[in-house]
Write an enzyme that holds these catalytic residues in place. Structure first.
Site, PDB file in Angstrom:
ATOM      1  N   CYS A 360     -33.234 -60.354 -27.238  1.00  0.00           N
ATOM      2  CA  CYS A 360     -34.443 -60.893 -25.768  1.00  0.00           C
ATOM      3  C   CYS A 360     -35.856 -60.714 -25.825  1.00  0.00           C
ATOM      4  O   CYS A 360     -36.836 -61.501 -25.345  1.00  0.00           O
ATOM      5  CB  CYS A 360     -33.359 -59.368 -24.245  1.00  0.00           C
ATOM      6  SG  CYS A 360     -32.858 -58.585 -24.966  1.00  0.00           S
ATOM      7  N   ARG A 389     -26.677 -53.637 -35.856  1.00  0.00           N
ATOM      8  CA  ARG A 389     -26.663 -52.913 -34.924  1.00  0.00           C
ATOM      9  C   ARG A 389     -26.220 -51.621 -35.232  1.00  0.00           C
ATOM     10  O   ARG A 389     -25.261 -52.242 -36.748  1.00  0.00           O
ATOM     11  CB  ARG A 389     -25.622 -52.698 -33.928  1.00  0.00           C
ATOM     12  CG  ARG A 389     -26.660 -54.022 -33.100  1.00  0.00           C
ATOM     13  CD  ARG A 389     -25.589 -54.436 -32.262  1.00  0.00           C
ATOM     14  NE  ARG A 389     -26.342 -55.623 -30.952  1.00  0.00           N
ATOM     15  CZ  ARG A 389     -26.032 -55.682 -30.321  1.00  0.00           C
ATOM     16  NH1 ARG A 389     -24.792 -55.481 -29.676  1.00  0.00           N
ATOM     17  NH2 ARG A 389     -26.890 -56.847 -29.580  1.00  0.00           N
ATOM     18  N   GLN A 407     -25.526 -63.738 -33.535  1.00  0.00           N
ATOM     19  CA  GLN A 407     -25.201 -63.703 -32.075  1.00  0.00           C
ATOM     20  C   GLN A 407     -25.752 -65.777 -31.455  1.00  0.00           C
ATOM     21  O   GLN A 407     -27.032 -65.910 -32.101  1.00  0.00           O
ATOM     22  CB  GLN A 407     -25.858 -63.782 -31.089  1.00  0.00           C
ATOM     23  CG  GLN A 407     -25.449 -61.534 -30.839  1.00  0.00           C
ATOM     24  CD  GLN A 407     -25.751 -60.744 -30.056  1.00  0.00           C
ATOM     25  OE1 GLN A 407     -27.618 -60.646 -30.069  1.00  0.00           O
ATOM     26  NE2 GLN A 407     -25.505 -59.984 -29.271  1.00  0.00           N
ATOM     27  N   ASP A 409     -27.334 -66.975 -29.181  1.00  0.00           N
ATOM     28  CA  ASP A 409     -28.195 -66.241 -27.631  1.00  0.00           C
ATOM     29  C   ASP A 409     -29.283 -66.238 -27.140  1.00  0.00           C
ATOM     30  O   ASP A 409     -30.096 -67.797 -27.939  1.00  0.00           O
ATOM     31  CB  ASP A 409     -29.333 -65.027 -28.559  1.00  0.00           C
ATOM     32  CG  ASP A 409     -29.074 -63.782 -27.433  1.00  0.00           C
ATOM     33  OD1 ASP A 409     -28.081 -63.644 -26.521  1.00  0.00           O
ATOM     34  OD2 ASP A 409     -29.933 -63.294 -27.517  1.00  0.00           O
ATOM     35  N   HIS A 411     -31.843 -66.791 -24.083  1.00  0.00           N
ATOM     36  CA  HIS A 411     -32.373 -66.450 -22.448  1.00  0.00           C
ATOM     37  C   HIS A 411     -32.629 -67.471 -21.576  1.00  0.00           C
ATOM     38  O   HIS A 411     -33.779 -67.652 -22.059  1.00  0.00           O
ATOM     39  CB  HIS A 411     -33.614 -65.303 -22.757  1.00  0.00           C
ATOM     40  CG  HIS A 411     -32.513 -64.236 -23.748  1.00  0.00           C
ATOM     41  ND1 HIS A 411     -32.656 -64.352 -24.932  1.00  0.00           N
ATOM     42  CD2 HIS A 411     -32.666 -62.817 -23.121  1.00  0.00           C
ATOM     43  CE1 HIS A 411     -32.087 -63.083 -25.683  1.00  0.00           C
ATOM     44  NE2 HIS A 411     -31.845 -62.720 -24.157  1.00  0.00           N
ATOM     45  N   LYS A 492     -22.855 -57.010 -16.001  1.00  0.00           N
ATOM     46  CA  LYS A 492     -22.741 -58.988 -16.742  1.00  0.00           C
ATOM     47  C   LYS A 492     -21.745 -59.080 -16.760  1.00  0.00           C
ATOM     48  O   LYS A 492     -20.536 -58.183 -16.548  1.00  0.00           O
ATOM     49  CB  LYS A 492     -22.523 -58.088 -18.462  1.00  0.00           C
ATOM     50  CG  LYS A 492     -21.354 -57.478 -19.195  1.00  0.00           C
ATOM     51  CD  LYS A 492     -21.623 -56.903 -20.407  1.00  0.00           C
ATOM     52  CE  LYS A 492     -20.573 -56.081 -21.009  1.00  0.00           C
ATOM     53  NZ  LYS A 492     -20.803 -55.522 -21.810  1.00  0.00           N
ATOM     54  N   HIS A 538     -29.281 -62.526 -19.797  1.00  0.00           N
ATOM     55  CA  HIS A 538     -29.365 -63.074 -21.309  1.00  0.00           C
ATOM     56  C   HIS A 538     -27.148 -63.264 -21.171  1.00  0.00           C
ATOM     57  O   HIS A 538     -26.686 -63.000 -20.601  1.00  0.00           O
ATOM     58  CB  HIS A 538     -29.118 -61.598 -21.560  1.00  0.00           C
ATOM     59  CG  HIS A 538     -30.244 -60.809 -21.291  1.00  0.00           C
ATOM     60  ND1 HIS A 538     -30.658 -59.801 -22.254  1.00  0.00           N
ATOM     61  CD2 HIS A 538     -31.060 -60.596 -20.376  1.00  0.00           C
ATOM     62  CE1 HIS A 538     -31.790 -59.417 -21.222  1.00  0.00           C
ATOM     63  NE2 HIS A 538     -31.940 -59.823 -20.510  1.00  0.00           N
TER      64      HIS A 538
END
Length: 695
Positions: A360, A389, A407, A409, A411, A492, A538
């Site tokens: 992000c 991670r 991901q 991912d 935004h 979320k 997100h």
RNA sequence: GCCGGUGUGGCGCAGUUGGUAGCGCAGGCGAUUUGUAAUCGUCAGGUCGUGGGUUCGAGUCCCUCCACCGGCUCCA
């Protein structure tokens, strides 16, 4: 039987609304004898006026009685709980002085937590010994006798059992302060109930239980594991023994079978067998490499996802894997998410660089790279972003829990007014995409503000949570609440999908975030020519490519739909002399973009067929004299019993293209043959498999 | 991270009370040319997860670390 004295009778009402009059003092067992002799064997407990009771419960006038049979969800629950007691009894007999903590029934079984004296521990080998001792107890048909004890008496009775003592003390405290009752407390007064099987064993328990241990017996102990007392990692570590029990050996065997089936479709095993990916020791725990075939599957997944994202108006961005710490200071990740971030690399003595745990902040910087206008919103930035991670060593698990993951991912920067509309369109997009990959069994989970670690005002959290909740509710799939499970910057919604083993995996997440735009001081110019703060959403649809890959593999038991299969067609000539025709077939298929392999006639056909089937190839073509002569192929559909001979090549090509385009679950889907119907029924489709594993 | 278990050629396994490693599959080569779930022969391949210790001698015993498996806690 009926006496003249009315007050010596009791009349109870059964579930089917019939009434039954019994002698005063009759128990549920007595009722069974009078209602239907067959019930004596099948009923193990009853619900009386909404509460579960033992068969020894003495009925009162006007009681509403619902019988609980062993062969029901509630019945099995009671069986399992009773079996857990027997296990604890067996353990205390084998290890005198053993402490036992809690032993509930759970989905598909039960467990009991123990602590053995003198620092001793169970070994897998002890399971058999315990089972044997349990069988003895069961053979003795010991009664489960219910006892009520006042707190003081109970503390005395369980004086040698510290875990039980703690439970009783908690009950007393809860009762004193709030009138709340724990599972073992009796609602009537400050007493607790216990069940006694023999002089040697009594356990604190609310019940109900089967009448005697002889009603049990179809059980199996499964594994020894560790567990923290009260689920708190700061407290004592106990040993947990898991087991399962059913109402019959047949049902037990079926369950054991399901477990074995789940093991067969374990994605880690399939990944090795099908040569898809591996976790080389040299790289490190939780870090996967994808082999060519796995890479092809992954690429297909990613390509499809990219295509869909383009259709949905996302713009593609790229960002680096490492960054100076400042970025994650500003975002708050180092503070709130720090324990999941790998230790930093020090550059030039002092600058610290971190592997990114999230994408992000990078996308935020892209947003912030220039003055934004409301005309650009919603701005949807997408990236297959690889993050790292630090996961605790014990939690790493195949592709579903890794330390390096990608991901899908995105935004979305939008105005507050656009927020709801955007959420709705994202959720629709997610569910569509998951269905296109053949997943169908999922539910939504709304995770709210974490108690301990969260930034932002209550008001903001409330507004964000409400927006998510309303959107989720409109989706027409089950929604459950996950109190306190949100990210530090916002609540979320996650999409939970069920895998073959019945575990649910968190896949897609959609998070609404008012915080990071503030932290990074994001703004856009509105139509009023004033600066406004955008809202950020997100979202990741696969969740991570790795986990999604693993879940898909299990879902399909390795037999991926043709459009995802690394090799879609294998061509097997009967003899070498058919090679030139086969090569022509291969070329025609390849020209259609179909992934096709040619397998030389170096081995007998049956050996090559076997190999192709083990590799779970969707279409295996056997080509011989009659095919060369007639311009046909012999088609073996994955999952079908028999081949279809002499299929004209054009019609085969048309079918497989239809299969790929339509994302058929199984190649048999569109081929109307006599067996294809059978095959679908046999449970080769994911739908059928899911039903299979749900139990 | 914690509790328990496991770690032998690419994969699946055997290895007796410690006496310096075997099998099947896969792989290479040769023969076989096969119509629907394993053709035959032959060859090659292992410092027994790592580091240390005990011992005349360790795959076998002890310790360390690493990895994996089953859970707990945590999570995409």
């Amino acid at each position: 039987m009926v006496t003249a004295e009315a007050n010596e009778n009791v009349t109870v009402r059964l579930e089917d609304d019939t009434t039954l009059t019994l002698d005063f003092g009759s128990t549920v067992s007595d009722l069974l004898g009078q209602a239907d002799k067959k019930l004596i064997r099948s009923v193990i407990a009853a619900e009386v006026n909404g509460d579960e009771k033992d068969l020894s419960y003495v009925l009162k006038n006007g009681d509403k009685v619902k019988l609980i049979e062993a062969a029901s969800e509630r019945g099995r629950h009671i069986l399992r709980h009773s079996t857990a007691h027997v296990m604890a009894q067996a353990v205390t007999s084998l290890w005198p002085g053993a402490y036992f903590a809690i032993g509930p029934a759970i989905e598909d079984g039960f467990y009991y937590d123990f602590s053995l004296p003198d620092g001793k521990h169970f070994t897998e080998a002890d399971i058999e010994k315990i089972e044997e001792a349990m069988r003895k107890i069961i053979a003795e048909k010991q009664p489960f006798t219910r006892e009520e004890h006042e707190i003081d008496a109970a503390l005395h009775l369980f004086g040698a059992q510290p875990f039980k003592t703690e439970i009783i003390e908690n009950i007393a405290v809860a009762d004193a302060s709030k009138g709340e009752f724990s599972a073992e407390a009796s609602p009537e007064s400050l007493t607790v109930t216990a069940y006694r099987n023999s002089d040697a064993f009594v356990d604190l328990c609310r019940g109900p239980h089967v009448p005697h241990t002889g009603a049990l017996g179809h059980f199996k102990l499964l594994k020894v594991a560790g567990a923290y007392w009260r689920g708190d990692e700061k407290r004592q570590q106990l040993q947990r023994i898991y087991g399962t029990a059913f109402e019959s050996d047949k049902m037990l065997a079926e369950h054991i079978n399901r477990l074995a089936e789940a093991e067969r479709r374990d994605h880690r095993k399939l990944g090795l067998e099908l040569d898809l990916f591996s976790f080389p020791d040299e790289i490190g725990s939780g870090l996967a490499v994808f082999h060519p075939k796995g890479g092809l599957i992954r690429k297909t997944m990613e390509d499809y996802s990219r295509m869909r994202h383009e259709e949905e108006g996302y713009q593609f961005v790229y960002s680096p894997h490492i960054t100076k710490g400042d970025l994650f200071e500003i975002s708050g990740h180092l503070n709130w998410f720090g324990e999941n971030i790998f230790p930093p690399m020090e550059i030039d003595g002092e600058t610290k660089y971190y592997l990114k745990p999230m994408n992000c902040p990078f996308h935020i910087l892209i947003f912030r790279s220039k003055q934004r206008s409301y005309r650009e919103l919603p701005l949807k930035l997408f990236e297959f972003g690889t993050v790292y991670r630090y996961e605790k060593s014990g939690v790493v698990h195949g592709l579903t829990r890794v330390r390096g993951m990608t991901q899908d991912d995105s935004h979305i920067f939008c105005t507050r007014e656009q927020m709801t509309e955007e959420l709705k369109s994202i959720l629709t997009f997610v569910l569509d995409l998951l269905r296109e990959f053949g997943l169908s069994d999922f539910y939504l989970e709304l995770s709210t503000r974490p108690e301990a670690k969260a930034v932002g005002s209550d008001l903001e959290w409330e507004e964000a949570t409400k927006a998510l909740h309303d959107t989720a509710e409109a989706m027409d799939i089950p929604l459950v609440l996950d109190e306190g499970g949100g990210a530090f910057y916002g609540p979320k919604i996650s999409v939970q999908a069920k895998d073959a083993i019945g575990r649910t995996w968190q896949m897609s997440t959609v998070q609404l975030d008012f915080q990071l735009p503030q932290r990074f001081d994001l703004s856009y110019v509105g139509s009023d020519n004033a600066k406004h703060r955008p809202v950020m959403i997100h979202r990741a649809l696969f969740g991570t490519v790795e986990r999604f890959f693993g879940v898909l593999l299990e879902h399909y038991a390795g037999a991926l739909p043709t459009w995802l299969a690394p090799v879609q067609v294998k061509i097997l000539p009967i003899r070498d002399t058919h090679e030139s025709y086969c090569q022509r077939v291969k070329q025609l298929l390849a020209e259609e973009g179909i992934r096709v392999d040619y397998v030389q006639a170096k081995e007998p056909l049956s050996a090559r067929i076997r190999q192709a089937k083990l590799e779970k190839t969707p279409y295996v073509l056997a080509v011989g004299d009659e095919d060369v002569a007639g311009g046909t192929v012999g088609v073996n559909l994955r999952g079908a019993k028999d081949p279809i001979r002499a299929v004209p090549l054009e019609s085969f090509i048309a079918k497989i293209k239809e299969d790929i385009r339509g994302h058929w679950i199984n190649p048999t889907q569109g081929f109307v043959t006599e067996d294809s119907v059978d095959v679908q029924k046999q449970g080769t489709t994911p739908e059928a498999r899911d039903n299979h594993s749900d139990l």
